[in-house]
Design an enzyme around this catalytic site. Sequence first.
Site, PDB file in Angstrom:
ATOM      1  N   HIS A   1      14.317   4.901   8.876  1.00  0.00           N
ATOM      2  CA  HIS A   1      14.771   3.535   8.628  1.00  0.00           C
ATOM      3  C   HIS A   1      16.050   3.245   9.392  1.00  0.00           C
ATOM      4  CE1 HIS A   1      12.476   2.659   4.651  1.00  0.00           C
ATOM      5  NE2 HIS A   1      11.808   2.287   5.710  1.00  0.00           N
TER       6      HIS A   1
ATOM      7  N   ASP B   1      -7.612 -12.078   1.397  1.00  0.00           N
ATOM      8  CA  ASP B   1      -7.011 -12.121   0.062  1.00  0.00           C
ATOM      9  C   ASP B   1      -6.467 -10.739  -0.271  1.00  0.00           C
ATOM     10  OD1 ASP B   1      -6.477 -12.181  -2.631  1.00  0.00           O
ATOM     11  OD2 ASP B   1      -8.308 -13.247  -3.188  1.00  0.00           O
TER      12      ASP B   1
END
Length: 435
Positions: free
Chosen positions: A389, A291
Site C-alpha cells: 500500500h 448487479d
Amino acid sequence: MPARWEERVPPSSRLPGFYKLTPTQRAALVGEAMGLSADDLAALTPDGGLQVAQADTMIENVVGVYGLPLGIATNLTVNGRDVLVPMAVEEPSVVAGLSYAARMVRVGGGFHADADEPVMIGQMQVLDVSDLAAARLRLLAARADLLERANAVDPVIVGLGGGARDIEVRAFPSSPVGPMLVVHLLYDARDAMGANAVNTAVEALAPEVERISGGRVALRILSNLADRRLARAWGVVPKEELAIEGLTGDQGVRRIIEAYAVAVVDSYRAATHNKGIMNGIDAVAIATGNDWRAIEAGAHSYAARSGRYAPLSAWERDADGNLVGSIELPMAVGTVGGATKAHPQARVALGILGTRSAREFAGIMAAVGLAQNLAALRALAMEGIQRGHMALHARQVAMAAGATGDLVERVAERLVSEGVIRLDRAQAVLAEYDE
Ligand code: MEV
C-alpha cells in the site's frame, strides 16, 4: 467493417509500461487493441459518461451522477485467451494486485476456467397447504406442464436456447407461519443476469401452483444463492515466481498456503479472505453494469453452505512444488440487459473485456477473484500489506508533487526507502531530480 467487439481479442494483455502512460494514452491503446470507436473512447471521459438526464430515468430522486476510477488490469489470460480487465474501484492496489498476480499465473500457463449453464433459481413460497407431502408430489408430477407455461412467458429467451429447465419442491413442515412449500423454477437465462426473466416466470406460474397445491403463493422472487450457475477457475504459479529477496520460491509457496490455512479454520479470517476475492469481482461487476450486490449475496451464502463460513478459494502445492489455486462460486452475471447496455461506460467496459457470452464472462470473473486473492495473500504473507500500500501511496504523493514519467517511480522509491511519505518531502526530492 471492423470485427464486432465480442469477437475481438487483444493481441496481448501483457502491456509492459502501461502504468507509466497517461489515462488518455492508456485509453487509446486499449481502444486500438479492442477496436473501440472514438465515441466509445469519449464515453470514458467525464463529459461522455452517464448523463444526469439518463440517470434520472434509472433510479428515483436523482441529484447527480457518481464517479469512480475506471482502471484496466493487464496480464490476464483465461483458457488461452488474453483479456484486458476493466475495473471500477476506489481502493488502491486492486488493479495493480490483479495485474501482478495475473502475470505470475501467466507464466504457469494462465488461468483455466469453466462455468455451468446460466441457470437461475426462481422461488415460490406456498402457504396454507393442508397436505404438504402429497401437494409436493402433485407439483412434481405437473413438471412438464409447469415448464411449458413458464416458457410461454418469454419466447425470445426460449428461441435463444434458454428458458425453464426444471421444477423442484421442498417441503418445510414447520416454519414460523406453519407448514410451507418452497417451489423452485430452474431457468436458463442465457446471456442475461436473469432476474427479470426469472421473476416474470415465477409470477406467471403462481396461479397454476396455487391450483395444483391447493395453497396460496406469497413470495415469488429469484434466489441469489445461484448455485446452479457456478463458475470455477484454477491456475498454477511456478514456485520461482514466488522467490523474493530473502525468501526462496519453496518458502513463498509455503507462506501462501499457511496464510490460506487461517481462512480454513477461522471464519473471521475467511470473511477477509473472501473480501479480497470480491475486491476484484465487484470492481469488474461495477465496471460492466452488473448487479454486484447479487454476486456478493451469492458468494457469501455459498461460502456458508456447509453451515460454517469458509474460504471460496483453495491453495495447495502440486507434485513439483508449485503453488496451485482454485476457486468455485456462484456467478450471476450478464452481458445483456440491465445497465450493461444502458450505461455508456458499462457498454464500453464490456467491449474492453471482449467477452462473448455470460458463461465465458463468469469464468473470467472466477479467474479475476482467484488472482485478486493471490495478490492479497502474497502481499500479506510475503511482504506485509502495508508495504505494498505504501508503494502505491508513495506514487500518488509523487504525482501530487508534480512528478511525471519515470520520475514518479524514482521519487516514490525514495519516499518509501526513507519511510516518509509526505507531499513536502516529495516536492523536495523532486526538486533534487529537477536540478
Ligand atoms: C483489502 O481490501 C483486502 C485484503 O484484506 C484481503 C485479504 O486480507 O486477503 C488485503
